[in-house]
Design an enzyme around this catalytic site. Structure first.
Site, mmCIF file in Angstrom:
data_model
loop_
_atom_site.group_PDB
_atom_site.id
_atom_site.type_symbol
_atom_site.label_atom_id
_atom_site.label_comp_id
_atom_site.label_asym_id
_atom_site.label_seq_id
_atom_site.Cartn_x
_atom_site.Cartn_y
_atom_site.Cartn_z
ATOM 1 N N ARG A 39 38.308 25.345 15.401
ATOM 2 C CA ARG A 39 37.351 26.445 15.171
ATOM 3 C C ARG A 39 36.415 26.122 13.995
ATOM 4 N NH1 ARG A 39 35.518 29.752 11.226
ATOM 5 N NH2 ARG A 39 37.622 29.965 10.411
ATOM 6 N N ASP A 40 36.970 26.061 12.812
ATOM 7 C CA ASP A 40 36.151 25.871 11.611
ATOM 8 C C ASP A 40 35.553 24.467 11.581
ATOM 9 O OD1 ASP A 40 34.997 26.561 9.214
ATOM 10 O OD2 ASP A 40 36.782 26.209 8.022
ATOM 11 N N HIS A 234 38.237 23.991 0.509
ATOM 12 C CA HIS A 234 37.360 22.868 0.847
ATOM 13 C C HIS A 234 37.465 21.830 -0.268
ATOM 14 C CE1 HIS A 234 34.509 24.582 4.123
ATOM 15 N NE2 HIS A 234 35.682 25.173 4.197
ATOM 16 N N CYS A 265 30.382 24.343 6.036
ATOM 17 C CA CYS A 265 29.927 25.707 6.268
ATOM 18 C C CYS A 265 28.442 25.664 6.587
ATOM 19 C CB CYS A 265 30.186 26.587 5.053
ATOM 20 S SG CYS A 265 29.540 28.243 5.294
HETATM 21 MG MG MG Z 1 36.326 26.167 6.044
#
Ligand code: MG
Length: 338
Positions: A39-40, A234, A265
C-alpha cells in the site's frame, strides 16, 4: 582466508551474512512488524503497476512470514489512480490462516468498497498538522480528525477492526515543528473512536530518539495505552532504527515497515523511503526479538520485485546481502532446493 577472522573455522564460501543474536535487557521477546509495502510502498509509484504483480508481492510477503499486511487502499481513483484496482488485488490474494489483510480507506464509500471486497480490517489516516491535512486529506486538521473518528466508529459498528494513522507526528515540511499535544489529542481521539492500534507517523523521517520518547510520553498522558501504539517511521535522515530502539525501550511493540524500503510520501517533498522491513528485521533478529519473519525470504522478495520493476530498492540489508551474494559462489539469497 577465513570470514570469521583469525582462528575462525568458517570459510568465505560457507559463511552466510546474518546478525549475531545478542539480546538486550528490558526489551520484549516479540514484536509485530506491520508490513505496508503493497500500500504505502506502491502508492507513490508514478506508473500503473499490473494487478497480478501487486498480488504476487502480497503472496510472497505472506510466504516470508508476514501476518500483518496492509494490502491496498480504497481511495477515490481520482486521488491516486495507481490504486484503482484495490478490489481486484484483494480478490487475488488469499491470506494464510490468522493473517491480516488491511486496506486504507478515506471515506464511507471506500469503507463500503473494502467491506464488499471481503476485508475485516481497515485503516484511517488523520494529520497532526494543518498544512498536511489540507495537502493530503483535503480538509482542515480538525475536519480530517472528525472524519477519521466517525469513519472509525462506523467501521467498528459494522464489526470491522480499525487501525489509525496520525501523519506528521514528528515534523512537517511546511510547518516545521509539530505540537506534541496535538499528536496526543489526535491519537486519543482515534483510540477513543475505536481504533485498536494508532500508528504515529514520522512521515518525513526527521524524528530523533529523544523526541520519540517525548511524544510517546504525551500520548500516554492523553490516555492511549502503549499496547495500542505503533510507530510508522521513515528513514530519510537515517534515524529510523534508532527511533525503533528508543520506542522498544519504553514499551512500544508494533512497528510499520515496507519491503525493500519502498515508498515515499507523494505530498511531502524530500521524504524518502519507509523503514525497510529487512533492515528492521536484521536488528530485531540480532536482539533476539521474535517477529515470525524470514530475513532471507524478505530479501529474496525485494530482489524479485526490484527485478520486476527495474529499480534498486533502498534497503541496506538487501543491498548488502546482494553484494555478498555476488561475491560468493553459493548464493545466500537463493532459495534452498526443494
Ligand atoms: Mg510511509
Amino acid at each position: 582466508m577465513t570470514a570469521a577472522g583469525a582462528g575462525g573455522t568458517d570459510t568465505a564460501a560457507e559463511w552466510r551474512p546474518r546478525p549475531l543474536t545478542v539480546p538486550s535487557e528490558g526489551l520484549p521477546t516479540s514484536v509485530v512488524v506491520y508490513e505496508v509495502g503493497p500500500r504505502d510502498g506502491l502508492q507513490a509509484e508514478p506508473d500503473l503497476i499490473p494487478t497480478p504483480l501487486k498480488a504476487e508481492l502480497c503472496r510472497r510477503l505472506y510466504s516470508a512470514g508476514v501476518r500483518d499486511l496492509e494490502v491496498t487502499s480504497f481511495v477515490p481513483p481520482s486521488w491516486i489512480p495507481q490504486l484503482e484496482d484495490a478490489a481486484d488485488v484483494v480478490a487475488a490474494i488469499e491470506p494464510p490462516p490468522g493473517a491480516r489483510a488491511v486496506a486504507l480507506v478515506t471515506n464511507s464509500r471506500g469503507l463500503d468498497r473494502a467491506r464488499e471486497a471481503g476485508l475485516s480490517e481497515v485503516s484511517v489516516v488523520v494529520s497532526a498538522t494543518e498544512a498536511f491535512a489540507h495537502a493530503n486529506l483535503n480538509a482542515s486538521r480538525q475536519a480530517a480528525l472528525d472524519r477519521g473518528a466517525s469513519l472509525t466508529a462506523e467501521a467498528v459498528a459494522s464489526g470491522l477492526r480499525v487501525r489509525g494513522y496520525v501523519s506528521m507526528s514528528f515534523g512537517d515540511p511546511w510547518e516545521g515543528a509539530v505540537d506534541g499535544g496535538v499528536v496526543a489529542e489526535s491519537a486519543a481521539a482515534l483510540h477513543g473512536a475505536g481504533c485498536s492500534t494508532v500508528a504515529l507517523g514520522d512521515t518525513i523521517g526527521v524524528a530523533t530518539p529523544g523526541q520519540v520518547e517525548a511524544v510517546l510520553d504525551r500520548v500516554a498522558v492523553a490516555g492511549v495505552p502503549r499496547a495500542a501504539l505503533a510507530l510508522h517511521l521513515h528513514d530519510t535522515y537515517g534515524q529510523a532504527l534508532a527511533n525503533v530502539l528508543a520506542a522498544l525501550r519504553v514499551g512500544v511493540r508494533e512497528f510499520d515497515a515496507s519491503i525493500g524500503g519502498l515508498g515515499r510520501c507523494p505530498y511531502a517533498r524530500g521524504a524518502t523511503g519507509n523503514l525497510a522491513t529487512e533492515d528492521l528485521v536484521w536488528m530485531l533478529d540480532g536482539l533476539g526479538i521474535e517477529t515470525g519473519l524470514d530475513l532471507g525470504a524478505l530479501a529474496r522478495t525485494t530482489r524479485w520485485f526490484s527485478q520486476q520493476r527495474g529499480i534498486e530498492a533502498p534497503s541496506r540489508v538487501s543491498r548488502a546481502l546482494a553484494a555478498a551474494d555476488a561475491a560468493s559462489d553459493q548464493s545466500p539469497l537463493e532459495a534452498p532446493p526443494t
